[in-house]
Design a protein around this motif. Structure first.
Motif, PDB file in Angstrom:
ATOM      1  N   TYR A 153     -63.299  79.230  -9.111  1.00 15.65           N
ATOM      2  CA  TYR A 153     -63.220  78.525 -10.049  1.00 15.65           C
ATOM      3  C   TYR A 153     -64.473  77.848 -10.261  1.00 15.65           C
ATOM      4  CZ  TYR A 153     -58.235  79.707  -9.512  1.00 15.65           C
ATOM      5  OH  TYR A 153     -57.061  80.011  -9.119  1.00 15.65           O
TER       6      TYR A 153
ATOM      7  N   ASP B 264     -63.503  77.911 -15.199  1.00 16.46           N
ATOM      8  CA  ASP B 264     -62.962  79.419 -15.846  1.00 16.46           C
ATOM      9  C   ASP B 264     -62.861  79.795 -14.270  1.00 16.46           C
ATOM     10  OD1 ASP B 264     -63.062  82.004 -16.530  1.00 16.46           O
ATOM     11  OD2 ASP B 264     -65.446  82.473 -16.799  1.00 16.46           O
ATOM     12  N   LEU B 265     -62.257  81.533 -14.244  1.00 17.65           N
ATOM     13  CA  LEU B 265     -61.958  82.340 -13.097  1.00 17.65           C
ATOM     14  C   LEU B 265     -63.096  83.134 -12.506  1.00 17.65           C
ATOM     15  CD1 LEU B 265     -57.883  82.985 -11.919  1.00 17.65           C
ATOM     16  CD2 LEU B 265     -60.904  84.746 -11.128  1.00 17.65           C
TER      17      LEU B 265
ATOM     18  N   SER C  50     -59.248  74.569 -14.453  1.00 15.07           N
ATOM     19  CA  SER C  50     -60.763  74.857 -14.381  1.00 15.07           C
ATOM     20  C   SER C  50     -61.329  75.092 -15.124  1.00 15.07           C
ATOM     21  CB  SER C  50     -60.853  76.092 -13.602  1.00 15.07           C
ATOM     22  OG  SER C  50     -59.512  77.359 -14.732  1.00 15.07           O
TER      23      SER C  50
END
Length: 495
Positions: A171, A114-115, A112
């Motif tokens: 994500y 970002d979460l 990913s």
């Protein structure tokens, strides 16, 4: 389809992703991007989602807005070669294998950027709910699998919302990595109708033949072996000549797209993949409006059928474009081709014919016969292959070969005013020029008829072909008198 398709069509059965590894970032196109998980500008939470080798992917199930289809591995890969993938059921079709390769290559090992949100209860706002998400399952050679959902792009389209199938954690991933999963199966069919050969392997086109319902003749261009000899033509004519509807030399620039344009021909879109006989009937290709036959010296013959034209209006732009349906025999795809690319649908003989009337190399000629009404009659006979050994006779008497060459050079200046295949010759023949080569491979008879006070019609072997200024005949008659009676230079201008 694979039985495990049920896990993405009905509502996403939970499938566990195995393993972890560094993410290999690749673009959706054929060029590779950096192998870093994210660029230096990215500062989000990186989570390794799956870590497998792209070559180990055996199949991919995709369900998106267009429907459901399966991509299968048809050739295994190794350290030097990528695996080859095809749309299941369409293995016999020409597919864009580079585009298909991006599917496993971009996601077999995935991290990913970002979460966004854990345990999300409103997946719809990310486009990740069952009704909107693109659902994908990767199957690997070790009988494991990884399923995920692809949602909406972020506001700047750089990233796309993503969720594994077995959890509701959202994500973001690079849009470039997953955008190709939005494509329909038909988007993976190659737009190249006929691949263009490598320059070193380019075949000679023996002939190119066009038949159309709006023509009462066959339009045919044949390879001219003499044109391959630069000494014979001086580079003034094309490698092919028109043999039907009338004999004529060709313009290099204007005839090349007709002769070799089938190589590398691109479709604008795909109308029907895996076309049936019924499809050919429905699209006007069973008994087509036109057919192009290209016969090559490598033993291959290509037959391209095309329909009547149809127009498509762009409601936004208010413009209209013209297209044709096309079918290359042996390839079960119906293509849509633009009018600009379907050059054979509208080409006329006058579009490609050169205005050069004569182009035969002087020392290739075996005989040259000229007669002018109320004037001289010349009958040249030539032997020898060059100026050093040529022997020329005129009306049975030896004549100077250089003087003959100068006279023939004047004849080569006959340039047509127009190409004219429609006018009918009337009245008496004002002049006649007949040529034949020493090896009997080429012979033509050119006859001149009056069209009006200023213009002549030139026929080639009895068929209308060109127009020229009538004043040319006055200069021809004068130069024949000069040849007979004086040593003065020949007149080369009759404008």
């Amino acid at each position: 389809m694979h039985k495990k398709t049920l896990g993405i069509i009905g509502g996403l059965v939970l499938i566990v992703a195995l393993g972890s590894a560094a993410f290999l970032l690749l673009s959706t196109d054929t060029e590779e991007e950096t192998s870093d998980a994210f660029s230096s500008e990215d500062s989000g939470t990186v989570v390794e989602l799956t870590a497998e080798e792209p070559n180990d992917v055996t199949s991919i199930l995709i369900e998106n807005e267009s429907g459901s289809f399966e991509v299968v591995r048809v050739e295994e890969g190794d350290d030097e070669n990528n695996a080859v993938f095809a749309v299941s059921g369409w293995e016999s079709l020409p597919l864009n294998t580079s585009l298909l390769w991006t599917l496993p290559n971009n996601t077999a090992s995935l991290s990913s950027v970002d979460l966004v949100e854990e345990d999300c209860t409103d997946l719809e706002k990310f486009g990740l709910d069952a009704d909107n998400a693109t659902q994908v399952v990767l199957y690997f050679a070790d009988d494991t699998s990884y399923a995920f959902r692809v949602g909406n792009a972020t506001s700047d389209s750089t990233y796309t919302y993503f969720a594994p199938a077995d959890e509701d954690t959202v994500y973001t991933v690079k849009t470039s990595l997953v955008s190709n999963f939005e494509k329909a199966a038909v988007d993976f069919v190659s737009m190249t109708i006929l691949e263009e050969p490598d320059e070193d392997d380019y075949p000679i086109v023996n002939y190119l033949r066009v038949e159309r319902e709006d023509m009462d003749y066959v339009f045919e261009l044949d390879y001219d072996e003499t044109a391959d000899d630069e000494d014979a033509t001086g580079g003034t004519v094309a490698m092919h000549v028109m043999v039907s509807p009338v004999p004529a030399y060709l313009s290099v620039d204007r005839s090349t797209p007709i002769v070799t344009g089938m190589f590398g021909l691109m479709a604008d879109s795909i109308a029907v993949p895996l076309a049936t006989d019924e499809d050919l009937e429905d699209y006007g290709l069973a008994e087509p409006f036109g057919t192009v036959i290209m016969d090559c010296d490598d033993g291959n013959q290509y037959v391209l059928r095309f329909s009547e034209s149809f127009a498509v209006t762009d409601e936004t732009e208010g413009t209209q474009s013209t297209y044709y349906y096309a079918y290359l025999e042996g390839v079960d795809v119906i293509y849509v081709v633009t009018a600009d690319d379907m050059v054979w649908a509208t080409v006329e003989p006058t579009d490609v014919a050169s205005k050069l009337v004569l182009a035969t190399y002087v020392w290739d000629l075996g005989s040259l016969q000229i007669s002018v009404a109320d004037g001289e009659s010349f009958d040249f006979s030539i032997t020898g292959s060059d100026a050093d050994d040529a022997e020329v006779t005129l009306n049975g008497e030896t004549t100077d070969s250089e003087r003959y060459r100068q006279f023939y050079s004047f004849l080569l200046n006959i340039t047509a005013e127009t190409v004219d295949f429609t006018s009918e010759p009337t009245g008496d023949v004002l002049a006649s020029v007949a040529i034949s080569t020493q090896n009997d491979s080429y012979s033509r008879v050119f006859e001149f008829y009056e069209l009006d006070d200023f213009t002549c019609l030139i026929t080639v072997d009895g068929q209308s072909a060109y127009t020229c200024r009538k004043s040319f005949l006055d200069v021809l008659k004068s130069n024949m008198e000069i040849y007979e009676d004086t040593d003065q230079e020949f007149t080369t201008n009759w404008s």
